[in-house]
Structures are given as structure tokens and as C-alpha cells.
Design an enzyme around this catalytic site. Structure first.
Site, PDB file in Angstrom:
ATOM      1  N   HIS A  44       0.543  -1.152  -0.055  1.00  0.00           N
ATOM      2  CA  HIS A  44       0.141  -0.018   0.002  1.00  0.00           C
ATOM      3  C   HIS A  44       0.896   1.321  -0.001  1.00  0.00           C
ATOM      4  CE1 HIS A  44       0.747  -0.909   4.172  1.00  0.00           C
ATOM      5  NE2 HIS A  44       1.027   0.442   4.351  1.00  0.00           N
ATOM      6  N   ARG A  45      -0.107   2.325  -0.230  1.00  0.00           N
ATOM      7  CA  ARG A  45       0.897   3.673   0.054  1.00  0.00           C
ATOM      8  C   ARG A  45      -0.209   4.720   0.877  1.00  0.00           C
ATOM      9  NH1 ARG A  45      -0.974   6.814  -4.773  1.00  0.00           N
ATOM     10  NH2 ARG A  45      -2.128   5.242  -5.924  1.00  0.00           N
TER      11      ARG A  45
END
Length: 119
Positions: free
Chosen positions: A44-45
Site C-alpha cells: 500500500h501507500r
């Protein structure tokens, strides 16, 4: 893009002492550690959260993609800290047995801060 910081470390015949004080580009609001890993973590970010990763023992690989460039960092020294920017899609993989990864975060946990779609 993510980058490494050398942490101040002092050593003598008794061992080493590494200090994390006034070196991170954010105020720490949360920290956690990852261990006994089987497989990949992350994926993810973020919208806002900046993170700082330190290997406390063993090693692992951190893959970073900021939408423009990709890079893989190997964290295998306790005096190296990887700063991960919000736009950095990241995964953590190839943990050696007994490794522990310490993570400092600039924000409290918020499920809405996570972006699960890769670039």
C-alpha cells in the site's frame, strides 16, 4: 522517493547504542514492530503518513515505487533508517529468520489514509 538516514551510533567494548532523536523528518505519533513474518507485508501507500523503518535484527527487503521510479532497499544494519514518503507504494519481503522491523509513523492509524491500489 524513499531515502536512507544514518542513525547516530556510539560503540565501545560494551556494545553499541543507536539514538533516534531529532533525525526523523516528522513527529512520531505511532510506532510498531513486525516480526515472525511469513511472506510479504505492506502492499500500500498513504495519503498523509510518512514512515521510518529500522531493522532491529536480521534483514529484509523493502520495495518502493513512487509512480515514477522503483527501488529496492535492503535493511540489514540497525544504524540505517529508511524514510518512506506517503506516495511510496511499498512492500516488505524476504525477512530472515528472527528478524524484527521497527516502524515509526507520522500519523495515528486511520484506515482512510491507506491506498491499496498500486501504480
Amino acid at each position: 522517493m524513499a531515502y536512507l538516514i544514518d542513525l547516530p551510533t556510539f560503540g565501545d567494548e560494551r556494545g553499541k547504542l543507536t539514538i533516534i532523536e531529532k533525525v526523523l523528518p516528522f513527529e512520531i505519533k505511532r510506532f510498531y514492530y513486525v516480526y515472525d513474518v511469513r511472506g510479504k507485508r505492506g502492499g500500500h501507500r498513504h495519503h498523509k503518513t510518512v514512515q521510518a523503518l529500522v531493522s532491529l535484527g536480521g534483514s529484509c527487503e523493502i520495495y518502493i515505487n513512487n509512480g515514477i521510479e522503483e527501488q529496492t532497499f535492503i535493511l540489514d544494519e540497525s544504524d540505517k533508517c529508511l524514510v518512506v514518503e506517503p506516495e511510496d507504494w511499498h512492500t516488505m519481503d524476504n525477512f530472515t529468520p528472527g528478524s524484527t522491523l521497527l516502524v515509526f509513523a507520522s500519523e495515528y492509524y486511520d484506515v482512510n489514509d491507506y491506498i491499496d491500489e498500486p501504480y
